[in-house]
Design a protein around this motif. Structure first.
Motif, PDB file in Angstrom:
ATOM      1  N   PRO A   1       2.198  35.231  47.804  1.00  0.00           N
ATOM      2  CA  PRO A   1       1.044  34.395  48.177  1.00  0.00           C
ATOM      3  C   PRO A   1      -0.290  35.119  47.960  1.00  0.00           C
ATOM      4  O   PRO A   1      -1.280  34.498  47.579  1.00  0.00           O
ATOM      5  N   ASP A   2      -0.294  36.439  48.150  1.00  0.00           N
ATOM      6  CA  ASP A   2      -1.558  37.185  47.992  1.00  0.00           C
ATOM      7  C   ASP A   2      -2.010  37.212  46.528  1.00  0.00           C
ATOM      8  O   ASP A   2      -3.208  37.214  46.240  1.00  0.00           O
ATOM      9  N   LEU A   3      -1.057  37.222  45.593  1.00  0.00           N
ATOM     10  CA  LEU A   3      -1.454  37.200  44.173  1.00  0.00           C
ATOM     11  C   LEU A   3      -2.059  35.838  43.819  1.00  0.00           C
ATOM     12  O   LEU A   3      -2.996  35.759  43.014  1.00  0.00           O
ATOM     13  N   ILE A   4      -1.519  34.779  44.406  1.00  0.00           N
ATOM     14  CA  ILE A   4      -2.083  33.443  44.169  1.00  0.00           C
ATOM     15  C   ILE A   4      -3.531  33.414  44.669  1.00  0.00           C
ATOM     16  O   ILE A   4      -4.425  32.921  43.973  1.00  0.00           O
ATOM     17  N   GLU A   5      -3.741  33.989  45.838  1.00  0.00           N
ATOM     18  CA  GLU A   5      -5.105  34.031  46.392  1.00  0.00           C
ATOM     19  C   GLU A   5      -6.057  34.791  45.479  1.00  0.00           C
ATOM     20  O   GLU A   5      -7.251  34.503  45.433  1.00  0.00           O
ATOM     21  N   GLN A   6      -5.505  35.764  44.745  1.00  0.00           N
ATOM     22  CA  GLN A   6      -6.347  36.545  43.811  1.00  0.00           C
ATOM     23  C   GLN A   6      -6.481  35.865  42.449  1.00  0.00           C
ATOM     24  O   GLN A   6      -7.004  36.458  41.507  1.00  0.00           O
ATOM     25  N   GLY A   7      -5.959  34.653  42.334  1.00  0.00           N
ATOM     26  CA  GLY A   7      -6.095  33.920  41.072  1.00  0.00           C
ATOM     27  C   GLY A   7      -4.993  34.201  40.078  1.00  0.00           C
ATOM     28  O   GLY A   7      -5.087  33.795  38.912  1.00  0.00           O
ATOM     29  N   LEU A   8      -3.943  34.921  40.508  1.00  0.00           N
ATOM     30  CA  LEU A   8      -2.841  35.239  39.591  1.00  0.00           C
ATOM     31  C   LEU A   8      -1.728  34.211  39.775  1.00  0.00           C
ATOM     32  O   LEU A   8      -0.798  34.387  40.553  1.00  0.00           O
ATOM     33  N   GLU A   9      -1.855  33.145  39.010  1.00  0.00           N
ATOM     34  CA  GLU A   9      -0.930  32.017  39.095  1.00  0.00           C
ATOM     35  C   GLU A   9       0.425  32.403  38.504  1.00  0.00           C
ATOM     36  O   GLU A   9       0.516  33.337  37.683  1.00  0.00           O
ATOM     37  N   PRO A  10       1.485  31.689  38.873  1.00  0.00           N
ATOM     38  CA  PRO A  10       2.804  31.958  38.282  1.00  0.00           C
ATOM     39  C   PRO A  10       2.761  31.842  36.764  1.00  0.00           C
ATOM     40  O   PRO A  10       1.939  31.111  36.219  1.00  0.00           O
ATOM     41  N   HIS A  11       3.647  32.584  36.102  1.00  0.00           N
ATOM     42  CA  HIS A  11       3.686  32.522  34.645  1.00  0.00           C
ATOM     43  C   HIS A  11       5.128  32.574  34.160  1.00  0.00           C
ATOM     44  O   HIS A  11       5.919  33.405  34.610  1.00  0.00           O
ATOM     45  N   LYS A  12       5.436  31.706  33.181  1.00  0.00           N
ATOM     46  CA  LYS A  12       6.776  31.702  32.577  1.00  0.00           C
ATOM     47  C   LYS A  12       6.729  32.407  31.228  1.00  0.00           C
ATOM     48  O   LYS A  12       6.097  31.921  30.293  1.00  0.00           O
ATOM     49  N   VAL A  13       7.412  33.539  31.137  1.00  0.00           N
ATOM     50  CA  VAL A  13       7.585  34.235  29.857  1.00  0.00           C
ATOM     51  C   VAL A  13       8.645  33.473  29.072  1.00  0.00           C
ATOM     52  O   VAL A  13       9.635  33.013  29.636  1.00  0.00           O
ATOM     53  N   LYS A  14       8.430  33.324  27.745  1.00  0.00           N
ATOM     54  CA  LYS A  14       9.387  32.540  26.947  1.00  0.00           C
ATOM     55  C   LYS A  14      10.541  33.383  26.401  1.00  0.00           C
ATOM     56  O   LYS A  14      11.621  32.891  26.160  1.00  0.00           O
ATOM     57  N   GLU A  15      10.229  34.659  26.158  1.00  0.00           N
ATOM     58  CA  GLU A  15      11.211  35.479  25.434  1.00  0.00           C
ATOM     59  C   GLU A  15      11.074  36.940  25.848  1.00  0.00           C
ATOM     60  O   GLU A  15       9.962  37.421  26.035  1.00  0.00           O
ATOM     61  N   VAL A  16      12.210  37.620  25.971  1.00  0.00           N
ATOM     62  CA  VAL A  16      12.198  39.062  26.230  1.00  0.00           C
ATOM     63  C   VAL A  16      12.949  39.753  25.100  1.00  0.00           C
ATOM     64  O   VAL A  16      14.036  39.316  24.717  1.00  0.00           O
ATOM     65  N   LEU A  17      12.354  40.802  24.570  1.00  0.00           N
ATOM     66  CA  LEU A  17      13.024  41.639  23.562  1.00  0.00           C
ATOM     67  C   LEU A  17      13.274  43.007  24.186  1.00  0.00           C
ATOM     68  O   LEU A  17      12.339  43.632  24.700  1.00  0.00           O
ATOM     69  N   LEU A  18      14.531  43.441  24.123  1.00  0.00           N
ATOM     70  CA  LEU A  18      14.906  44.736  24.709  1.00  0.00           C
ATOM     71  C   LEU A  18      15.300  45.691  23.594  1.00  0.00           C
ATOM     72  O   LEU A  18      16.237  45.413  22.825  1.00  0.00           O
ATOM     73  N   TRP A  19      14.577  46.788  23.489  1.00  0.00           N
ATOM     74  CA  TRP A  19      14.946  47.784  22.461  1.00  0.00           C
ATOM     75  C   TRP A  19      16.032  48.698  23.011  1.00  0.00           C
ATOM     76  O   TRP A  19      16.253  48.764  24.216  1.00  0.00           O
ATOM     77  N   ALA A  20      16.691  49.402  22.093  1.00  0.00           N
ATOM     78  CA  ALA A  20      17.762  50.358  22.430  1.00  0.00           C
ATOM     79  C   ALA A  20      18.971  49.678  23.074  1.00  0.00           C
ATOM     80  O   ALA A  20      19.673  50.285  23.879  1.00  0.00           O
ATOM     81  N   ALA A  21      19.224  48.433  22.700  1.00  0.00           N
ATOM     82  CA  ALA A  21      20.386  47.730  23.231  1.00  0.00           C
ATOM     83  C   ALA A  21      21.665  48.251  22.580  1.00  0.00           C
ATOM     84  O   ALA A  21      21.684  48.530  21.385  1.00  0.00           O
ATOM     85  N   ASP A  22      22.735  48.369  23.344  1.00  0.00           N
ATOM     86  CA  ASP A  22      24.032  48.754  22.782  1.00  0.00           C
ATOM     87  C   ASP A  22      24.544  47.688  21.821  1.00  0.00           C
ATOM     88  O   ASP A  22      25.170  48.001  20.819  1.00  0.00           O
ATOM     89  N   GLU A  23      24.332  46.437  22.184  1.00  0.00           N
ATOM     90  CA  GLU A  23      24.824  45.336  21.351  1.00  0.00           C
ATOM     91  C   GLU A  23      23.691  44.379  21.003  1.00  0.00           C
ATOM     92  O   GLU A  23      23.568  43.300  21.591  1.00  0.00           O
ATOM     93  N   PRO A  24      22.840  44.795  20.057  1.00  0.00           N
ATOM     94  CA  PRO A  24      21.682  43.962  19.718  1.00  0.00           C
ATOM     95  C   PRO A  24      22.099  42.628  19.103  1.00  0.00           C
ATOM     96  O   PRO A  24      23.141  42.546  18.447  1.00  0.00           O
ATOM     97  N   ASN A  25      21.287  41.611  19.325  1.00  0.00           N
ATOM     98  CA  ASN A  25      21.571  40.286  18.755  1.00  0.00           C
ATOM     99  C   ASN A  25      20.398  39.763  17.923  1.00  0.00           C
ATOM    100  O   ASN A  25      20.392  38.621  17.506  1.00  0.00           O
ATOM    101  N   TYR A  26      19.401  40.624  17.714  1.00  0.00           N
ATOM    102  CA  TYR A  26      18.224  40.199  16.959  1.00  0.00           C
ATOM    103  C   TYR A  26      17.709  41.369  16.138  1.00  0.00           C
ATOM    104  O   TYR A  26      17.496  42.464  16.676  1.00  0.00           O
ATOM    105  N   PHE A  27      17.526  41.144  14.832  1.00  0.00           N
ATOM    106  CA  PHE A  27      17.156  42.226  13.911  1.00  0.00           C
ATOM    107  C   PHE A  27      15.866  41.840  13.206  1.00  0.00           C
ATOM    108  O   PHE A  27      15.805  40.830  12.507  1.00  0.00           O
TER     109      PHE A  27
END
Ligand SMILES: [Zn+2]
Length: 230
Positions: free
Chosen positions: A146-172
């Protein structure tokens, strides 16, 4: 003040982002997409030089990171300046990452895969885990802070996460055309790579060649890619 960047790269140490995603992100910056770096630790334990002092090293590594980011066209670098080898999965660190996500409102978040087996730098594991938790559900949920909302930091939906150094990568990601600038950015980290034998570059190139096998291009950065649809 908030903004809508394309990608927020959250890196445990100065230099990890160059190893992990530099060849990919430079394609984004060349397309005019805004890319932000957040560097979690100051890297002040990354030296075997008996003459090196932690404070001095932290200073050097910040300058190295800024030089690499500039070369890659990264728009802004945020230093969280946690002590190297000190990251823990705490409510405070999680909130710090949520604050970043809600401030920069990225479509894509890039970080270190926390699930790499077995020997894996604890800062890498913790950063990846905390970032994934921050993306979902904490950055998304209105009632989480609630305190972040009061500071103007509204919720945000990230669309995609890319993780480097994965043991089993699925995106090249094809980095054939950006490999040289990636290597130039890595060379900005002289305190880390300056003393490495010349085989180091050959070893790296082999790794990117292996990641590209069967992809129809020569060199790839490999990721585990997560689409966040909920
Ligand atoms: Zn690292």
């Amino acid at each position: 003040m908030t903004k809508n960047c394309y990608a927020l790269v959250i890196t445990p140490h100065p230099d990890d982002a160059e190893y992990g995603v530099a060849g990919t992100l430079v394609k984004w910056t060349r397309d005019g997409k805004e890319v932000i770096y957040a560097v979690c630790t100051n890297g002040n334990k990354g030296s075997n030089d008996p003459e090196m002092k932690p404070d001095k090293l932290a200073e050097i590594r910040e300058q190295e990171q800024l030089a690499a980011a500039k070369l890659l066209g990264v728009n802004e670098v945020i230093f969280l300046r946690h002590e190297d080898q000190s990251l823990e999965d705490t409510p405070e660190f999680r909130k710090e990452i949520v604050r970043l996500i809600r401030t920069y409102r990225p479509e894509v978040v890039v970080t270190s895969d926390p699930y790499r087996r077995y020997i894996w730098h604890r800062d890498h594991r913790i950063t990846g885990q905390v970032v994934l938790d921050a993306v979902f559900p904490y950055a998304r949920d209105r009632l989480a802070y609630p305190d972040l909302i009061e500071q103007g930091l509204e919720p945000h939906k990230v669309k995609e996460v890319l993780l480097w150094a994965a043991d089993e990568p699925n995106y090249f990601s094809d980095i054939t055309d950006t490999y040289e600038i990636k290597m130039a950015a890595l060379h900005c980290h002289d305190s880390q790579v300056g003393h490495l034998p010349s085989e180091w570059a050959n070893f790296l190139r082999k790794r990117y060649e292996q990641s590209a096998e069967g992809q129809g291009f020569a060199l790839a950065e490999a990721f585990y890619r997560v689409e966040v649809w909920w």
